[in-house]
Design an enzyme around this catalytic site. Sequence first.
Site, PDB file in Angstrom:
ATOM      1  N   ARG A  76       0.846  -1.200   0.000  1.00  0.00           N
ATOM      2  CA  ARG A  76       0.000   0.000   0.000  1.00  0.00           C
ATOM      3  C   ARG A  76       0.878   1.245   0.000  1.00  0.00           C
ATOM      4  O   ARG A  76       2.023   1.218   0.459  1.00  0.00           O
ATOM      5  CB  ARG A  76      -0.905   0.019   1.232  1.00  0.00           C
ATOM      6  CG  ARG A  76      -1.826  -1.193   1.362  1.00  0.00           C
ATOM      7  CD  ARG A  76      -2.570  -1.148   2.692  1.00  0.00           C
ATOM      8  NE  ARG A  76      -3.482  -2.274   2.842  1.00  0.00           N
ATOM      9  CZ  ARG A  76      -3.169  -3.421   3.463  1.00  0.00           C
ATOM     10  NH1 ARG A  76      -1.958  -3.572   3.990  1.00  0.00           N
ATOM     11  NH2 ARG A  76      -4.047  -4.393   3.561  1.00  0.00           N
ATOM     12  N   LYS A 135      -1.774  -2.641   8.107  1.00  0.00           N
ATOM     13  CA  LYS A 135      -2.921  -2.222   8.912  1.00  0.00           C
ATOM     14  C   LYS A 135      -2.866  -2.887  10.285  1.00  0.00           C
ATOM     15  O   LYS A 135      -2.470  -4.035  10.414  1.00  0.00           O
ATOM     16  CB  LYS A 135      -4.229  -2.584   8.197  1.00  0.00           C
ATOM     17  CG  LYS A 135      -4.485  -1.746   6.949  1.00  0.00           C
ATOM     18  CD  LYS A 135      -5.844  -2.049   6.353  1.00  0.00           C
ATOM     19  CE  LYS A 135      -6.143  -1.125   5.168  1.00  0.00           C
ATOM     20  NZ  LYS A 135      -7.455  -1.410   4.575  1.00  0.00           N
ATOM     21  N   HIS A 148      -2.625   2.613  -5.635  1.00  0.00           N
ATOM     22  CA  HIS A 148      -3.437   1.434  -5.328  1.00  0.00           C
ATOM     23  C   HIS A 148      -3.698   0.616  -6.593  1.00  0.00           C
ATOM     24  O   HIS A 148      -3.858  -0.599  -6.528  1.00  0.00           O
ATOM     25  CB  HIS A 148      -4.752   1.846  -4.669  1.00  0.00           C
ATOM     26  CG  HIS A 148      -5.278   0.808  -3.727  1.00  0.00           C
ATOM     27  ND1 HIS A 148      -4.632   0.462  -2.554  1.00  0.00           N
ATOM     28  CD2 HIS A 148      -6.376   0.014  -3.795  1.00  0.00           C
ATOM     29  CE1 HIS A 148      -5.318  -0.486  -1.937  1.00  0.00           C
ATOM     30  NE2 HIS A 148      -6.376  -0.773  -2.673  1.00  0.00           N
ATOM     31  N   ARG A 169      -0.951  -1.720  -6.954  1.00  0.00           N
ATOM     32  CA  ARG A 169      -1.169  -2.858  -6.042  1.00  0.00           C
ATOM     33  C   ARG A 169      -2.129  -3.869  -6.677  1.00  0.00           C
ATOM     34  O   ARG A 169      -1.881  -5.074  -6.669  1.00  0.00           O
ATOM     35  CB  ARG A 169      -1.731  -2.330  -4.720  1.00  0.00           C
ATOM     36  CG  ARG A 169      -2.091  -3.380  -3.672  1.00  0.00           C
ATOM     37  CD  ARG A 169      -2.449  -2.644  -2.377  1.00  0.00           C
ATOM     38  NE  ARG A 169      -3.180  -3.458  -1.426  1.00  0.00           N
ATOM     39  CZ  ARG A 169      -2.613  -4.261  -0.538  1.00  0.00           C
ATOM     40  NH1 ARG A 169      -1.311  -4.421  -0.528  1.00  0.00           N
ATOM     41  NH2 ARG A 169      -3.345  -4.935   0.343  1.00  0.00           N
ATOM     42  N   HIS A 214      -3.651  -9.119   3.372  1.00  0.00           N
ATOM     43  CA  HIS A 214      -5.095  -9.146   3.598  1.00  0.00           C
ATOM     44  C   HIS A 214      -5.419 -10.028   4.795  1.00  0.00           C
ATOM     45  O   HIS A 214      -4.933 -11.162   4.884  1.00  0.00           O
ATOM     46  CB  HIS A 214      -5.827  -9.703   2.369  1.00  0.00           C
ATOM     47  CG  HIS A 214      -5.868  -8.756   1.216  1.00  0.00           C
ATOM     48  ND1 HIS A 214      -6.043  -9.170  -0.084  1.00  0.00           N
ATOM     49  CD2 HIS A 214      -5.764  -7.402   1.156  1.00  0.00           C
ATOM     50  CE1 HIS A 214      -6.041  -8.118  -0.888  1.00  0.00           C
ATOM     51  NE2 HIS A 214      -5.880  -7.039  -0.152  1.00  0.00           N
ATOM     52  N   TYR A 261      -9.543 -10.417  -6.964  1.00  0.00           N
ATOM     53  CA  TYR A 261      -8.594 -10.439  -8.079  1.00  0.00           C
ATOM     54  C   TYR A 261      -8.800 -11.654  -8.972  1.00  0.00           C
ATOM     55  O   TYR A 261      -8.363 -11.651 -10.117  1.00  0.00           O
ATOM     56  CB  TYR A 261      -7.160 -10.412  -7.551  1.00  0.00           C
ATOM     57  CG  TYR A 261      -6.865  -9.161  -6.773  1.00  0.00           C
ATOM     58  CD1 TYR A 261      -6.758  -7.923  -7.401  1.00  0.00           C
ATOM     59  CD2 TYR A 261      -6.740  -9.192  -5.388  1.00  0.00           C
ATOM     60  CE1 TYR A 261      -6.515  -6.763  -6.680  1.00  0.00           C
ATOM     61  CE2 TYR A 261      -6.499  -8.047  -4.666  1.00  0.00           C
ATOM     62  CZ  TYR A 261      -6.393  -6.844  -5.310  1.00  0.00           C
ATOM     63  OH  TYR A 261      -6.164  -5.702  -4.598  1.00  0.00           O
TER      64      TYR A 261
END
Length: 314
Positions: free
Chosen positions: A163, A187, A260, A263, A286, A295
């Site tokens: 990210r 995150k 992004h 990414r 994730h 995806y």
Amino acid sequence: MSPEPAADGEAVIAADLRETFAHQLRVHQSRSAHTVRAYLGDLTALDGSLREQGVLALDEVTLAHLRSFLAQQSRSGLARSSVARRAASVKTFFAWAAATGRLSHDPAVRLKAPGQERHLPGVLASEQAGALMDLAAVASDDEDPIGMRDRAMLELLYATGIRVGELCALDTSDVDIGAGHAKVRGKGDKERMVVFGAPAARAVEEYLHQARSRLTRDGAPAETALFLGRRGRRVDQRQVRTVVHALMRELPDAPDIGPHGLRHSAATHLLDGGADIRTVQEILGHASLATTQVYTHVSTGRLHAAYRQAHPRA
């Protein structure tokens, strides 16, 4: 501990309670400043809805009140993704309030958000990604330190799928060029290792050896950041987005994507190349496999090719 009833016109969710909740998000859950602001804004919207529905105290809130709030948000034209985030804010707040004894029960425990629309992310074809990296290389040919930095940032974004915030947070000590990997803080302040290939390694090495020291400034505090701006400070996300969009405008017939989008492109190209979806999940950081599975919709061409090759009735 029961909350005090709100007088006419007073907030149902008191200001001091919101501030305590914000502290919980910032300190104990490592939520970003942007997320904390968004959650507090969602609670402000909820508070207005509760007062309109005649609720006077927090312990009067029921599941029906919360469902009515989300329904109001949907009818107002708010995007489904935004309604879903408001539902998450509400659930997080009431779960915390119940767990800490501020409420005797959690009225949001059965609250469900509307299903989010899954948009296929804009991605580059692999040839376009290669052309973008070539453009960045050409722009760095004059050995301008900013051009060399920009090339290294783009190569690393596309090589690793990290990210933009993770890129900006990288320190020089996080990257091992010889081993071809970097330590990333994602995150929730979770750390993971990402790998990169020879092109990204070369770009980062050239930037470090030939350009980074030229971006430092006398008198400025020592900066540990990998990527610096002209004033010798850590680059921010806005600067990186500006760089990516500027180079994308030079690429004919390519979608106007930002960091992004790189990414998304990295994830799609990994799957197209045969990478296992759980490996891609780990690379992208994730928490849920469902997030990565978007995806697979972009990569149906690979599935068709495998089907035609393998199935006797293809």
